[in-house]
Scaffold this motif. Sequence first.
Motif, PDB file in Angstrom:
ATOM      1  N   LEU A 209       0.866  -1.170   0.000  1.00  0.00           N
ATOM      2  CA  LEU A 209       0.000   0.000   0.000  1.00  0.00           C
ATOM      3  C   LEU A 209       0.906   1.223   0.000  1.00  0.00           C
ATOM      4  N   ASP A 210       0.815   2.038  -1.053  1.00  0.00           N
ATOM      5  CA  ASP A 210       1.672   3.213  -1.204  1.00  0.00           C
ATOM      6  C   ASP A 210       1.057   4.384  -0.451  1.00  0.00           C
ATOM      7  N   LEU A 211       1.753   4.822   0.592  1.00  0.00           N
ATOM      8  CA  LEU A 211       1.285   5.950   1.390  1.00  0.00           C
ATOM      9  C   LEU A 211       2.015   7.247   1.044  1.00  0.00           C
ATOM     10  N   GLY A 212       2.783   7.235  -0.027  1.00  0.00           N
ATOM     11  CA  GLY A 212       3.503   8.427  -0.434  1.00  0.00           C
ATOM     12  C   GLY A 212       4.840   8.545   0.267  1.00  0.00           C
ATOM     13  N   MET A 213       4.818   8.684   1.568  1.00  0.00           N
ATOM     14  CA  MET A 213       6.057   8.784   2.333  1.00  0.00           C
ATOM     15  C   MET A 213       6.742   7.433   2.486  1.00  0.00           C
ATOM     16  N   CYS A 214       5.961   6.346   2.367  1.00  0.00           N
ATOM     17  CA  CYS A 214       6.507   5.003   2.459  1.00  0.00           C
ATOM     18  C   CYS A 214       5.495   4.026   1.888  1.00  0.00           C
ATOM     19  N   MET A 215       5.902   2.784   1.770  1.00  0.00           N
ATOM     20  CA  MET A 215       5.001   1.700   1.386  1.00  0.00           C
ATOM     21  C   MET A 215       4.892   0.740   2.568  1.00  0.00           C
ATOM     22  N   ILE A 216       3.676   0.302   2.825  1.00  0.00           N
ATOM     23  CA  ILE A 216       3.439  -0.645   3.909  1.00  0.00           C
ATOM     24  C   ILE A 216       2.987  -1.965   3.296  1.00  0.00           C
ATOM     25  N   ILE A 227       4.535  -6.977   9.373  1.00  0.00           N
ATOM     26  CA  ILE A 227       4.298  -5.714   8.697  1.00  0.00           C
ATOM     27  C   ILE A 227       5.663  -5.090   8.424  1.00  0.00           C
ATOM     28  N   SER A 228       5.868  -4.631   7.196  1.00  0.00           N
ATOM     29  CA  SER A 228       7.123  -3.948   6.893  1.00  0.00           C
ATOM     30  C   SER A 228       6.820  -2.578   6.300  1.00  0.00           C
ATOM     31  N   LEU A 229       7.654  -1.613   6.669  1.00  0.00           N
ATOM     32  CA  LEU A 229       7.567  -0.253   6.146  1.00  0.00           C
ATOM     33  C   LEU A 229       8.781  -0.017   5.272  1.00  0.00           C
ATOM     34  N   CYS A 230       8.558   0.364   4.024  1.00  0.00           N
ATOM     35  CA  CYS A 230       9.634   0.575   3.065  1.00  0.00           C
ATOM     36  C   CYS A 230       9.772   2.069   2.783  1.00  0.00           C
ATOM     37  N   PHE A 231      10.936   2.616   3.088  1.00  0.00           N
ATOM     38  CA  PHE A 231      11.244   4.013   2.815  1.00  0.00           C
ATOM     39  C   PHE A 231      12.333   4.094   1.754  1.00  0.00           C
ATOM     40  N   ASP A 232      12.379   5.207   1.051  1.00  0.00           N
ATOM     41  CA  ASP A 232      13.374   5.426   0.007  1.00  0.00           C
ATOM     42  C   ASP A 232      14.324   6.526   0.474  1.00  0.00           C
ATOM     43  N   PHE A 248      16.326   1.724  -0.895  1.00  0.00           N
ATOM     44  CA  PHE A 248      15.318   1.387   0.100  1.00  0.00           C
ATOM     45  C   PHE A 248      15.925   0.969   1.437  1.00  0.00           C
ATOM     46  N   TYR A 249      15.202   1.271   2.503  1.00  0.00           N
ATOM     47  CA  TYR A 249      15.473   0.707   3.820  1.00  0.00           C
ATOM     48  C   TYR A 249      14.132   0.377   4.456  1.00  0.00           C
ATOM     49  N   TYR A 250      14.133  -0.586   5.350  1.00  0.00           N
ATOM     50  CA  TYR A 250      12.892  -1.152   5.858  1.00  0.00           C
ATOM     51  C   TYR A 250      12.909  -1.214   7.385  1.00  0.00           C
ATOM     52  N   TYR A 251      11.760  -0.948   7.966  1.00  0.00           N
ATOM     53  CA  TYR A 251      11.500  -1.256   9.375  1.00  0.00           C
ATOM     54  C   TYR A 251      10.455  -2.360   9.386  1.00  0.00           C
ATOM     55  N   ARG A 252      10.793  -3.472  10.053  1.00  0.00           N
ATOM     56  CA  ARG A 252       9.943  -4.649  10.017  1.00  0.00           C
ATOM     57  C   ARG A 252       9.497  -5.017  11.421  1.00  0.00           C
ATOM     58  N   TYR A 253       8.248  -5.523  11.504  1.00  0.00           N
ATOM     59  CA  TYR A 253       7.642  -5.896  12.782  1.00  0.00           C
ATOM     60  C   TYR A 253       7.035  -7.280  12.596  1.00  0.00           C
TER      61      TYR A 253
END
Length: 310
Positions: A209-216, A227-232, A248-253
């Motif tokens: 899901l593209d939230l603009g600031m990141c993808m979830i 759940i992973s958050l992908c930032f550029d 890309f870098y990711y924060y994962r839960y």
Amino acid sequence: MASDRLTPNMAEFLATVWTDHGDQAEAERCRQALIPQEPPAMSDAARLPDLETLQGIHDGLLLNSGYGALTLAAEDERDWHFVVTRYLAPANGDAFCPVNIEAQRGPEPGGRAWQVGQVEERAGWLGRLGGRKVDRRVQLTRSTTGSLDADALQNADEAEIAAFWPQFLQRYDRAGKIWQQLSATITIEHVRALLAELEAAGHGYGQSLDLGMCMIQRSLINGRQEISLCFDRLRDGDPARPGKACDFYYYRYQIAGTEGEPVLCYMYQDKNHQAARDIEPGDPDLALASLDHFRRMTRRLEGWRRQRNG
């Protein structure tokens, strides 16, 4: 807004843009809102360790989070490197250290080292006559070789311990407050709710899901949901870049453990390093960044929900 794609160190740049447009309120928001919130500062640290403080460390959140020893790594050769270990009592009733703190100078172990330990041992006959089964005391030792084996340790004087103890307490306190914020804000229940919400919205495993600031994204990895958050990173530093800049870098839960005893793992991953890195209590800066990025995602997700619900 473009501000959602900026990392905290770029906030001043955007604030300057808003100032040039004459919007001082938005400029101030950009200076403040993108800065990760630090925990409140602790009061003046005690100069020397005491039994009450050591018992609090033994019973505290950081040593009971399932990560084993707590390492507060030195950033340079002038900084202190601390390792905090919690031990269980031996079955034979011998003397032991419920909590032990090792201190060394520099980022790499070696050279002189110091230890602060809480020692518990069977009370002497006078103590037992008074109804006391265990004697507790603070033990201060040092090693001139860097080895922390028992035969290499000597008694340390208070002045040596006073050189690092206040810094240890400050760093331990900061790590504890940040970890408490992280574990209270991002829980298994929260992650499960996000997984269910994305599934209900038609986002299958591996679909973002593209939230603009990141993808979830929701994923299933080796039977574990996450759940992973992908930032550029490139767009973080330059919001004018179109589309994906592909750094890309990711924060994962990830929900691990068993069904009866689930455990939430916090992880960080960079596209240039395939292996994910656990975020542990001893890395407060990375834990704070994870918390900050999750909160930014949550604010943007609220906007997506409003649009979706009409």
